[in-house]
Motif scaffolding. Structure first.
Motif, PDB file in Angstrom:
ATOM      1  N   SER A  60       0.833  -1.201   0.000  1.00 13.29           N
ATOM      2  CA  SER A  60       0.000   0.000   0.000  1.00 13.29           C
ATOM      3  C   SER A  60       0.869   1.253   0.000  1.00 13.29           C
ATOM      4  O   SER A  60       1.976   1.248   0.549  1.00 13.29           O
ATOM      5  CB  SER A  60      -0.905   0.016   1.229  1.00 13.29           C
ATOM      6  OG  SER A  60      -1.746  -1.109   1.259  1.00 13.29           O
ATOM      7  N   TYR A  62       0.377   3.812   1.749  1.00  9.54           N
ATOM      8  CA  TYR A  62       0.395   4.392   3.091  1.00  9.54           C
ATOM      9  C   TYR A  62       0.355   3.294   4.142  1.00  9.54           C
ATOM     10  O   TYR A  62      -0.033   2.155   3.879  1.00  9.54           O
ATOM     11  CB  TYR A  62      -0.792   5.345   3.301  1.00  9.54           C
ATOM     12  CG  TYR A  62      -0.728   6.558   2.402  1.00  9.54           C
ATOM     13  CD1 TYR A  62      -0.049   7.706   2.800  1.00  9.54           C
ATOM     14  CD2 TYR A  62      -1.328   6.544   1.138  1.00  9.54           C
ATOM     15  CE1 TYR A  62       0.027   8.813   1.965  1.00  9.54           C
ATOM     16  CE2 TYR A  62      -1.255   7.639   0.302  1.00  9.54           C
ATOM     17  CZ  TYR A  62      -0.573   8.781   0.724  1.00  9.54           C
ATOM     18  OH  TYR A  62      -0.481   9.863  -0.100  1.00  9.54           O
ATOM     19  N   LEU A 351       0.757  15.222   4.402  1.00  5.34           N
ATOM     20  CA  LEU A 351       0.551  14.251   3.322  1.00  5.34           C
ATOM     21  C   LEU A 351       0.116  15.012   2.070  1.00  5.34           C
ATOM     22  O   LEU A 351      -1.071  15.080   1.745  1.00  5.34           O
ATOM     23  CB  LEU A 351      -0.510  13.213   3.728  1.00  5.34           C
ATOM     24  CG  LEU A 351      -0.216  12.390   4.992  1.00  5.34           C
ATOM     25  CD1 LEU A 351      -1.416  11.541   5.359  1.00  5.34           C
ATOM     26  CD2 LEU A 351       1.022  11.526   4.790  1.00  5.34           C
ATOM     27  N   LEU A 384      -5.751   3.224  -0.201  1.00  9.17           N
ATOM     28  CA  LEU A 384      -4.606   3.826   0.467  1.00  9.17           C
ATOM     29  C   LEU A 384      -3.869   2.818   1.340  1.00  9.17           C
ATOM     30  O   LEU A 384      -2.642   2.812   1.392  1.00  9.17           O
ATOM     31  CB  LEU A 384      -5.064   5.013   1.318  1.00  9.17           C
ATOM     32  CG  LEU A 384      -5.831   6.118   0.570  1.00  9.17           C
ATOM     33  CD1 LEU A 384      -6.254   7.212   1.543  1.00  9.17           C
ATOM     34  CD2 LEU A 384      -4.987   6.697  -0.563  1.00  9.17           C
ATOM     35  N   VAL A 385      -4.631   1.969   2.040  1.00 11.46           N
ATOM     36  CA  VAL A 385      -4.002   1.013   2.944  1.00 11.46           C
ATOM     37  C   VAL A 385      -5.038  -0.021   3.352  1.00 11.46           C
ATOM     38  O   VAL A 385      -6.229   0.260   3.421  1.00 11.46           O
ATOM     39  CB  VAL A 385      -3.419   1.727   4.196  1.00 11.46           C
ATOM     40  CG1 VAL A 385      -4.519   2.394   5.005  1.00 11.46           C
ATOM     41  CG2 VAL A 385      -2.603   0.769   5.046  1.00 11.46           C
ATOM     42  N   LEU A 414      -2.646   8.265   9.013  1.00 10.56           N
ATOM     43  CA  LEU A 414      -1.884   7.738   7.890  1.00 10.56           C
ATOM     44  C   LEU A 414      -0.470   8.291   7.885  1.00 10.56           C
ATOM     45  O   LEU A 414      -0.221   9.426   8.335  1.00 10.56           O
ATOM     46  CB  LEU A 414      -2.565   8.106   6.571  1.00 10.56           C
ATOM     47  CG  LEU A 414      -3.893   7.438   6.248  1.00 10.56           C
ATOM     48  CD1 LEU A 414      -4.486   8.051   4.985  1.00 10.56           C
ATOM     49  CD2 LEU A 414      -3.714   5.937   6.065  1.00 10.56           C
ATOM     50  N   LYS A 415       0.457   7.488   7.355  1.00  4.77           N
ATOM     51  CA  LYS A 415       1.799   7.982   7.065  1.00  4.77           C
ATOM     52  C   LYS A 415       2.254   7.302   5.777  1.00  4.77           C
ATOM     53  O   LYS A 415       1.752   6.236   5.398  1.00  4.77           O
ATOM     54  CB  LYS A 415       2.774   7.683   8.195  1.00  4.77           C
ATOM     55  CG  LYS A 415       3.113   6.213   8.383  1.00  4.77           C
ATOM     56  CD  LYS A 415       4.216   6.043   9.421  1.00  4.77           C
ATOM     57  CE  LYS A 415       4.633   4.586   9.557  1.00  4.77           C
ATOM     58  NZ  LYS A 415       5.733   4.417  10.543  1.00  4.77           N
ATOM     59  N   GLU A 416       3.172   7.913   5.071  1.00  4.29           N
ATOM     60  CA  GLU A 416       3.656   7.346   3.809  1.00  4.29           C
ATOM     61  C   GLU A 416       4.408   6.049   4.071  1.00  4.29           C
ATOM     62  O   GLU A 416       5.153   5.933   5.046  1.00  4.29           O
ATOM     63  CB  GLU A 416       4.541   8.349   3.080  1.00  4.29           C
ATOM     64  CG  GLU A 416       3.777   9.558   2.548  1.00  4.29           C
ATOM     65  CD  GLU A 416       4.632  10.416   1.641  1.00  4.29           C
ATOM     66  OE1 GLU A 416       5.791  10.027   1.380  1.00  4.29           O
ATOM     67  OE2 GLU A 416       4.152  11.468   1.190  1.00  4.29           O
ATOM     68  N   ASN A 417       4.195   5.087   3.194  1.00  2.00           N
ATOM     69  CA  ASN A 417       4.880   3.798   3.288  1.00  2.00           C
ATOM     70  C   ASN A 417       6.247   3.904   2.634  1.00  2.00           C
ATOM     71  O   ASN A 417       6.342   4.157   1.424  1.00  2.00           O
ATOM     72  CB  ASN A 417       4.041   2.718   2.600  1.00  2.00           C
ATOM     73  CG  ASN A 417       4.610   1.325   2.793  1.00  2.00           C
ATOM     74  OD1 ASN A 417       5.711   1.145   3.322  1.00  2.00           O
ATOM     75  ND2 ASN A 417       3.858   0.319   2.367  1.00  2.00           N
ATOM     76  N   ARG A 420       6.653   1.713  -0.532  1.00  3.23           N
ATOM     77  CA  ARG A 420       5.673   1.772  -1.608  1.00  3.23           C
ATOM     78  C   ARG A 420       6.361   1.531  -2.954  1.00  3.23           C
ATOM     79  O   ARG A 420       7.466   2.009  -3.209  1.00  3.23           O
ATOM     80  CB  ARG A 420       4.932   3.107  -1.620  1.00  3.23           C
ATOM     81  CG  ARG A 420       5.785   4.318  -1.908  1.00  3.23           C
ATOM     82  CD  ARG A 420       5.036   5.610  -1.654  1.00  3.23           C
ATOM     83  NE  ARG A 420       3.850   5.725  -2.500  1.00  3.23           N
ATOM     84  CZ  ARG A 420       3.011   6.748  -2.449  1.00  3.23           C
ATOM     85  NH1 ARG A 420       3.201   7.727  -1.579  1.00  3.23           N
ATOM     86  NH2 ARG A 420       1.978   6.805  -3.252  1.00  3.23           N
TER      87      ARG A 420
END
Length: 996
Positions: A60, A62, A351, A384-385, A414-417, A420
């Motif tokens: 994902s 995020y 984000l 998103l996730v 949420l936080k960025e993965n 990704r």
């Protein structure tokens, strides 16, 4: 726990449908030489070669991270920012409200009690919403929605309170003033938001439980406040009210309507918000059996419940509200969402890719999505996730940061993965999975255990080999939960992570020769941490390996050597399902795994040269973590004519139908055919809700009368309305006979008013059958056959005779030929199965892909011929172009000015999607058994005047009307293009779009 799909009374609450692909087929034949033994395996060998872990799709974009790490709550359900402060207010559904400072990373933060709503009323049950007045810093007004115990007329309420000007703030319980109330119990909605216009918007549910759908029949009823979005002015008051109804509300001047309604036709609108960019209102509506909806609410909008669940018809026969039905802005089927939670528009710079996007999620699956909308359409949508979180709600702080509220008690965001775009190393071939030591020979690896089942579902004549494999020495546990509404039944198995169930499907390439079987696909059901995932490996022509299929379906046409066919060959189309299609029937409440269950496994199994009790063997080698029950039922072999007829039929219905047709299973018809349900509680002997197919006195099952039974009709046909709806293209002739005989054996109901007249009709048709099928004269037989082909009920009696009576070949061929020439598709679809597949018209059928048709170039001249002259196209029977055609439906003379090719196709494919009330279908069932349908021209105490699809008017005297009903569907038939080719449709669209 209260009744679910929604109770707690209002929380999105269904257990997740677990993906399942193990809809098992025929058991592997057992060698005659196999000896019987106490156990088929002496010991368990660990499975150490597994490479099935992770997933083939990229991670994902995020992840979720916990915030406010020191805070934990008891079943939270709502969080909002308090104006003029740096505080957030959070509701626990059982009554307490807390506030705390908005410091997401503070590890020493503590909450302060704001209010205890349980003290407001001795009958308090749940609290759902909180909203602060736009002028809160001046007037200190706060609004709370809560619900009382029981189903009382004023059990759901919104009250206004004063808040102290202290730090931390407190609610003054003595300041309560009730603002508005509605029916309590069931689906309450009860979310609130002040809009940009200063008005208070309130969501209300339909007040009912999950079953039956819309039990109060209120979804389209605007005379009450249920199933609606309300809009009121809390700063003014009309006489007798604590609020004023705004003069610009859409139904203020509609007779018998509640003026508070801003929009209606919603089931359980759980959470809503306003888009700060344009002020539009967005609502997440918890669906029923198949769909979850997100609506961008329009003034006066009608969102269809309970005529529709999204785009799925539910109660066609009910009266529609005063405005057209609008489609969802976004919809999710129950393969990816089961209890939608509306969210917020992200405004944080943390984000940047999500700034301005609507972020929402699903309570059951834990998935989250982002959506962008512009100029009336969705311009971007992305998952998103996928989280393990029970997303009960979202919160928004002053800076536009969206927080996730986990019903388990924590707060997240949420936080960025960082990973990704990185894909997992998932096996792309069957040989790479570690399931087989020799794939070409289909020899399982050590630790991969074969198994078989008692009652095999129909899968178009294929056979199957099945295996179970658990990593290393892990074991199966049994679920301790016994609440069937939660989806688990005592005795079902809980798999460890990376456990798999495997089924290889094969088909004979020479009819009747088992040695000619060819492997088509190997279906793998993989338990990934906490959810099942389904994959399909398609075998190559050399039968040496199978390739992982992408998440899309495709059809394969196979050539079968068949001595009974004229040229010694026949064709059969096998459908390779997509990963999404595979789980349409395997809901959580259906227990997901239909084959690997105790009553199915309780049988003998062939272990090489030894036959032994299967459950005893699996228990002996330690596959189960707990002892098995002392007594385990065994379902019958459906094909065993010596077994009990009722048990065989009920097993057949369970394995082929019960995954959908049970409470919560996804089938829109409200009956339950699980094996252990007593017939009297199945609701089978009721009038069908999804159409009678022209059968007089129709019931789902009419005890003693197969020819009035829609279930039997749907199993016996091809085309629109066929069952099973998914996973089969071939009629199961043996299964159809079984269900016929079972229905015939059931004692007729004493209160069935149609039974005696239907019995006389059956006897009369039996005389015609004897005359037709016993004749050697084709001309004489033809007259009787034509009479039997005049209705779907009598045609059912004819095909039952064709399937079992000794009939001269030329007479049977004549019946099949005449049946396939009947204009009425309700009759014709019963006879198509007797034709070889290659002789059937290559029509579009029931699965039509609009983009494929729109991509084809059309010829307007050919389209004009189709519309005005071709016998196979019936458009002109209902529509006029200029002076040609008939005036049953709308005039199409200038339709090209209004609709382009895409919209024209949409209207043809979904004629009831946006329907003018004057073109709804009315049904009249007469006392002599006729079923007449058409547009209602007039109705009085003298009778009814209908205009049929053929343009002819029919008058039915009042004394001849047994039953009258309207259906919220267009008189224009659905799947009108089913019998046409894609090229023909492209030509027709080109002609219609040229009509300017």
């Amino acid at each position: 726990m209260p009744s679910l799909r929604f109770s707690l009374v209002g929380l999105p609450y269904t257990l997740a449908m677990i993906v399942s692909f193990i809809n098992c087929c025929m058991a592997v034949a057992q060698p005659a030489a196999a000896k019987k033994s106490e156990f088929g395996l002496e010991k368990r060998v660990p499975w150490t070669t597994s490479r099935l872990t992770g997933a083939p799709q990229p991670p994902s974009p995020y992840l979720v991270e916990r915030v406010f790490p020191s805070l934990s709550f008891n079943e939270p359900c709502e969080m909002v920012a308090i104006p003029g402060t740096n505080r957030l207010a959070l509701i626990e559904v059982k009554g307490k409200i807390f506030t705390f400072e908005n410091k997401p990373t503070d590890e020493k933060l503590t909450p302060d009690l704001f209010a205890d709503v349980t003290q407001f009323d001795k009958n308090f049950f749940r609290v759902y919403g909180i909203a602060f007045h736009p002028q809160f810093t001046k007037n200190r007004y706060c609004y709370i929605s809560y619900v009382l115990n029981g189903r009382t007329p004023e059990g759901s309420r919104v009250s206004r309170f004063k808040v102290t000007d202290t730090d931390p703030p407190k609610l003054d319980p003595k300041s309560e003033q009730t603002v508005i109330t509605w029916l309590g119990g069931g689906h309450n909605g009860a979310h609130m938001h002040f809009g940009p216009d200063g008005m208070l918007y309130i969501s209300t549910g339909d007040g009912g439980d999950s079953f039956p759908p819309d039990g109060h029949n209120t979804g389209q009823d605007v005379s009450d406040l249920l199933a609606s979005i309300l809009r009121i002015d809390v700063d003014q008051a009309d006489e007798g009210k604590a609020y004023r109804i705004p003069a610009d509300n859409p139904l203020v001047n509609t007779p018998n309507a509640r003026g508070e309604i801003w929009a209606y036709g919603v089931r359980n609108p759980w959470k809503m918000c306003f888009d700060p960019a344009d002020g539009s209102l967005w609502v997440g509506d918890v669906g029923w059996e198949l769909w979850e909806m997100i609506y961008r609410i329009e003034r006066g909008g009608n969102y269809g419940w309970s005529l529709m669940e999204g785009r799925q018809p539910v109660h066609r026969e009910r009266q529609r509200g005063p405005s057209p039905i609008l489609p969802p802005t976004v919809e999710h089927d129950h393969t990816e969402a089961r209890s939608i939670t509306g969210g917020y528009f992200s405004q944080t710079d943390r984000l940047p890719e999500l700034r301005g996007a609507y972020v929402y999620g699903d309570y059951v699956t834990g998935k989250m999505w982002g959506v962008r909308h512009q100029n009336g359409k969705v311009t971007w949508k992305q998952e998103l996730v996928d989280t393990p979180v029970q997303i009960v709600s979202f919160g928004l702080d002053h800076a536009g940061e969206v927080y996730i509220i986990d019903y388990a008690g924590t707060l997240l965001r949420l936080k960025e993965n960082p990973r990704r775009g990185v894909n997992s190393d998932f096996p792309k071939t069957l040989s790479a999975t570690g399931l087989f030591v020799d794939v070409a020979k289909h020899q399982p690896a050590a630790g991969v255990i074969p198994y078989s089942i008692n009652s095999e579902p129909w899968a178009d004549g294929t056979t199957a080999e099945r295996f179970v494999a658990l990593k290393d020495q892990t074991q199966l546990s049994t679920y301790k939960k016994t609440d069937v509404q939660m989806g688990w039944i005592k005795g079902e198995f809980e798999f460890p992570s990376d456990g798999v169930l495997v089924k290889t499907v094969s088909l004979e390439m020479e009819a009747g020769n088992p040695k000619s079987h060819r492997r088509l696909e190997t279906q793998v059901l993989h338990y990934d941490v906490d959810t099942w995932k389904a994959y399909n490996y398609i075998w190559n022509d050399e039968q040496t390996d199978a390739i992982l299929a992408p998440d899309e379906s495709r059809d394969r046409t196979l050539s079968i050597r068949d001595k009974s066919s004229p040229n010694g060959q026949s064709q059969q189309t096998w459908h390779h399902a997509s990963r999404t299609e595979c789980i349409l029937c395997h809901t959580t409440r259906a227990a997901s795994i239909h084959g690997f269950r105790l009553p199915q496994l309780n049988r003998e199994q062939d272990y090489a040269s030894v036959r032994a009790p299967q459950l005893a063997t699996l228990n002996h080698i330690g596959l189960f973590a707990e002892p098995l029950p002392a007594n385990v039922d065994a379902w019958p072999n459906i094909h065993d004519a010596q077994a009990d007829l009722d048990a065989r039929a009920r097993a057949y219905l369970h394995v082929n139908c019960a995954h959908c047709h049970r409470r919560g299973g996804g089938g829109s018809a409200s009956f339950d055919v699980q094996f252990d349900i007593p017939f009297d509680t199945t609701r089978l002997n009721t009038r069908p809700t999804q159409g009678t197919f022209g059968i007089h006195g129709a019931q789902v099952v009419a005890p003693g009368d197969p020819y009035r039974s829609v279930l039997y009709y749907r199993l016996a046909k091809l085309g629109h309305g066929r069952m099973p709806q998914f996973g089969s293209n071939v009629v199961d002739a043996e299964g159809v006979k079984l269900i016929h005989d079972w229905i015939a054996s059931l004692p007729p109901a004493n209160d069935d008013p149609v039974h005696k007249t239907a019995e006389r009709a059956r006897n009369e048709r039996a005389g015609l059958l004897k005359k037709a099928l016993g004749s050697q004269d084709a001309a004489a037989a033809g007259k009787s056959l034509q009479s039997l082909l005049s209705s779907s009920g009598s045609a059912l009696q004819l095909i039952a005779a064709l399937d079992r009576e000794p009939i001269a070949r030329k007479i049977k061929d004549q019946a099949v030929e005449l049946g396939n020439k009947v204009d009425d598709p309700l009759v014709r679809d019963l006879f198509e199965r007797y034709l070889p597949e290659e002789q059937r018209v290559k029509r579009l059928g029931t699965v039509i892909r609009p983009d494929d048709i729109l991509a084809l170039p059309g010829n307007a001249a050919r389209g004009k011929y189709l519309f005005l002259e071709a016998a196979s196209v019936q458009c002109r029977n209902c529509h006029r172009v200029g002076i040609q055609g008939k005036e049953v439906g709308p005039d199409l003379t200038a339709i090209g000015k209004k609709l382009d090719r895409a919209k024209l196709l949409e209207n043809i494919l979904e004629p009831s999607k946006t329907i003018d009330p004057k073109y709804v279908t009315s049904l009249v069932e007469t006392v002599d058994g006729r079923v007449l349908a058409g547009v209602l021209i007039s109705r009085s105490d003298k009778g009814v005047l209908l205009r049929g699809a053929d343009g002819k008017d029919t008058t039915i005297a009042a004394a001849d009307v047994e039953q009258f009903a309207t259906q919220q569907k267009s008189i224009m038939p659905e799947l009108l293009l089913k019998e046409m080719t894609a090229a023909q449709v492209a030509d027709l669209l080109e002609y219609l779009s040229s009509l300017k």
